[in-house]
Structure formats: C-alpha cells, structure tokens
Design an enzyme around this catalytic site. Structure first.
Site, PDB file in Angstrom:
ATOM      1  N   ASP A  78       8.511  11.879  18.178  1.00 39.44           N
ATOM      2  CA  ASP A  78       8.805  11.261  19.467  1.00 39.44           C
ATOM      3  C   ASP A  78       8.168  12.118  20.561  1.00 39.44           C
ATOM      4  O   ASP A  78       8.473  13.315  20.674  1.00 39.44           O
ATOM      5  CB  ASP A  78      10.322  11.155  19.695  1.00 39.44           C
ATOM      6  N   ASP A  89      -1.956   5.481  27.697  1.00 34.75           N
ATOM      7  CA  ASP A  89      -2.614   4.868  26.538  1.00 34.75           C
ATOM      8  C   ASP A  89      -3.631   5.818  25.916  1.00 34.75           C
ATOM      9  O   ASP A  89      -3.774   5.883  24.685  1.00 34.75           O
ATOM     10  CB  ASP A  89      -3.317   3.578  26.959  1.00 34.75           C
ATOM     11  N   ASP A  91       6.451   5.353  22.063  1.00 32.80           N
ATOM     12  CA  ASP A  91       6.048   6.761  21.917  1.00 32.80           C
ATOM     13  C   ASP A  91       6.598   7.364  20.632  1.00 32.80           C
ATOM     14  O   ASP A  91       6.780   8.569  20.525  1.00 32.80           O
ATOM     15  CB  ASP A  91       6.526   7.579  23.121  1.00 32.80           C
ATOM     16  N   ASN A  95       3.562   8.247  31.959  1.00 33.37           N
ATOM     17  CA  ASN A  95       3.188   6.945  32.512  1.00 33.37           C
ATOM     18  C   ASN A  95       3.473   6.862  34.001  1.00 33.37           C
ATOM     19  O   ASN A  95       2.664   6.344  34.773  1.00 33.37           O
ATOM     20  CB  ASN A  95       3.942   5.830  31.778  1.00 33.37           C
TER      21      ASN A  95
END
Length: 287
Positions: free
Chosen positions: A155, A172, A198, A163
């Site tokens: 994770d 991305d 993620d 983001n």
C-alpha cells in the site's frame, strides 16, 4: 475453406485440392491398430482434441466444431475450426463424415488479445483485481499443504497527498513506474496485480524457504526507499508492506489476504515505510 471426407469403414480420408494449397501434401496417416485417422498437420498439443472428435463420430455422435492448430503450407501453425457432418446408413450407423476446415487464425488471435486485455489493469499493465484474485484462488485450489507460497500486499503511503499535491498525472506516473519496478522483482510464474488505486498484491508460488519471502519484501521496500517524484524529484514516496505464508497464515485467498492485511496495518501503525510479516498465526514485529 478446405473440405474433406472420412470413409469410416475403410478409415480413409479424401480431400480436395484446396487441402494441398493450404496445408501442403497430405500426411493423413492410418495408425496401425487404430480405427481413426491421424492428422500430422495438427499441432502436437491438439492431437488429442482431433482424436476425440473422430472417436465421437465413430460412436455415432454428432460433435460440435473444434478449434485446433494446423501447420499450413508455409510451415506455420494457424488456428482452424473443424466442422463435421455425419452421414448414416439404413441402420443408422455412421459410414461417412464430411468435414469443413475454416481458417480462423485471425479471429482466434484477436479474441485472445482481447481476452488478455480484459485481464489487465490498463494503467499499470499488471493483472487487475478480479484476475489477480481468481488466479490466486486457482493456484491455492491445486496446492498441496506441504507447498510453501507467499502473499505480499503493498500500500503506497499517503498516495492521496501525491494526487492532491502534484496532480493525477504525477500520481499515474508514480503508479506506472513502481508497477514496472515491482514486476521486475518477480518471476513470470508469480502473480503480480494492482487491486486498488494504490494497492498491489503479489503471490509468489513454490517458495524454497521462508527467507525468500522476507527478502522479496525487503526488495519491494527498497524500490520505494529510492523513489521520488515531482518536477524537481524531491517528493519522497514510501509504501507499507505486509506478507503471509501459505499454508501457515491461511489456505484460502480470503484468509491469506486478511492476515497479510493485518501485517500491513502493523507496518503502517509502526510508522509506515516498512515491512511486517504474519507468520504461524503470530504477527511479527515490523522491520
């Protein structure tokens, strides 16, 4: 399209000139002691499929079409679909079969390509969530209890901040880069998938020793220890990693995932950017 006829009683194949044009000289042989023909043009892996087709005809059944690979005149194996129509005598015994061989190589390969794409995560080109879980479940179903496998859950820490701070384009780019780096750590036979925005799952098959799983978890963490992003490459990326062994931490996907997730939670609780292993039903300390 190529048409052929099988004289069932004489066990002899007749074919049109189109056979020679498509597949070269005929090498349909009569196997000693066998009452069905042998198509040498058929790919070795598909010989049993074509044999079963002829056995079913011999038994009086009306088989559906089958897909097999056949070697064409250029020596290349192509996918073909074989259709069969059976003719019966007055005693309803099959005496002749008319076959039609259709070149379906292009369509077959297009379908295989589309099927392959449907299994992949479009952004990272890893397996998607559904495919990852089904492949792991299939492996577990056929595993012996004395086999050792390993599951790793990754994770990315604070990925929402990446983001929000740098934008989704950077986010991305991070996912694609770490996915590529993670995939290189594992064998082709291992299962590497992206199962969330993620989150990643890796299933390592047939581990020689417990140390290998820990070593691979360290390698995964190492990828993130040296990972930075942003226009000036100063934004640090880290990940929390949890691992579990089959069969000690569970024998089903759900059990293994739950225990690996518990180990992952321990990693995050211990400060993130580290690994934790769930082993023998006891959570080991994070490192």
């Amino acid at each position: 399209q190529v048409v052929f006829e099988w004289d069932i009683q004489r066990n002899h194949i007749y074919h049109t000139v189109y056979w020679t044009n498509k597949f070269g000289f005929s090498t349909v042989a009569q196997v000693p002691g066998s009452d069905i023909p042998d198509f040498e043009q058929v790919h070795p892996a598909d010989r049993e499929t074509i044999s079963q087709l002829f056995r079913k005809i011999k038994e009086g059944g009306q088989p559906g079409p089958v897909d097999v690979r056949m070697k064409n005149v250029s020596g290349k194996y192509i996918w073909c679909t074989v259709h069969i129509k059976i003719l019966y005598d007055e005693n309803t015994e099959p005496y002749r079969a008319i076959g039609l061989i259709v070149d379906t190589d292009h369509q077959k390969k297009m379908m295989q390509k589309l099927e392959s794409k449907s299994k992949m995560d479009l952004l990272t080109q890893l397996y998607n969530k559904v495919t990852t879980e089904s492949m792991i479940e299939a492996c577990l179903k056929n595993s012996q209890k004395n086999t050792l496998h390993g599951m790793i859950i990754i994770d990315i820490d604070n990925f929402k901040d990446i983001n929000d701070t740098l934008g989704h384009i950077f986010g991305d780019a991070v996912l694609k880069k770490v996915s590529s780096d993670i995939k290189r750590l594992f064998r082709v036979s291992d299962i590497v998938g992206r199962t969330g925005g993620d989150e990643f799952i890796i299933f390592i098959k047939d581990i020689d020793s417990p140390e290998l799983l820990k070593s691979k978890m360290d390698d995964v963490c190492g990828i993130f220890h040296s990972a930075y992003t942003g226009e000036d490459e100063t934004y640090k990326i880290s990940a929390s990693v949890g691992g579990v062994f089959y069969p000690y931490g569970g024998t089903s996907f759900q059990e293994l995932y739950r225990h690996a997730d518990e180990a992952l939670y321990r990693s995050k609780k211990s400060g993130k950017d580290r690994c934790c292993l769930y082993e023998d039903s006891v959570l080991k300390s994070a490192w």
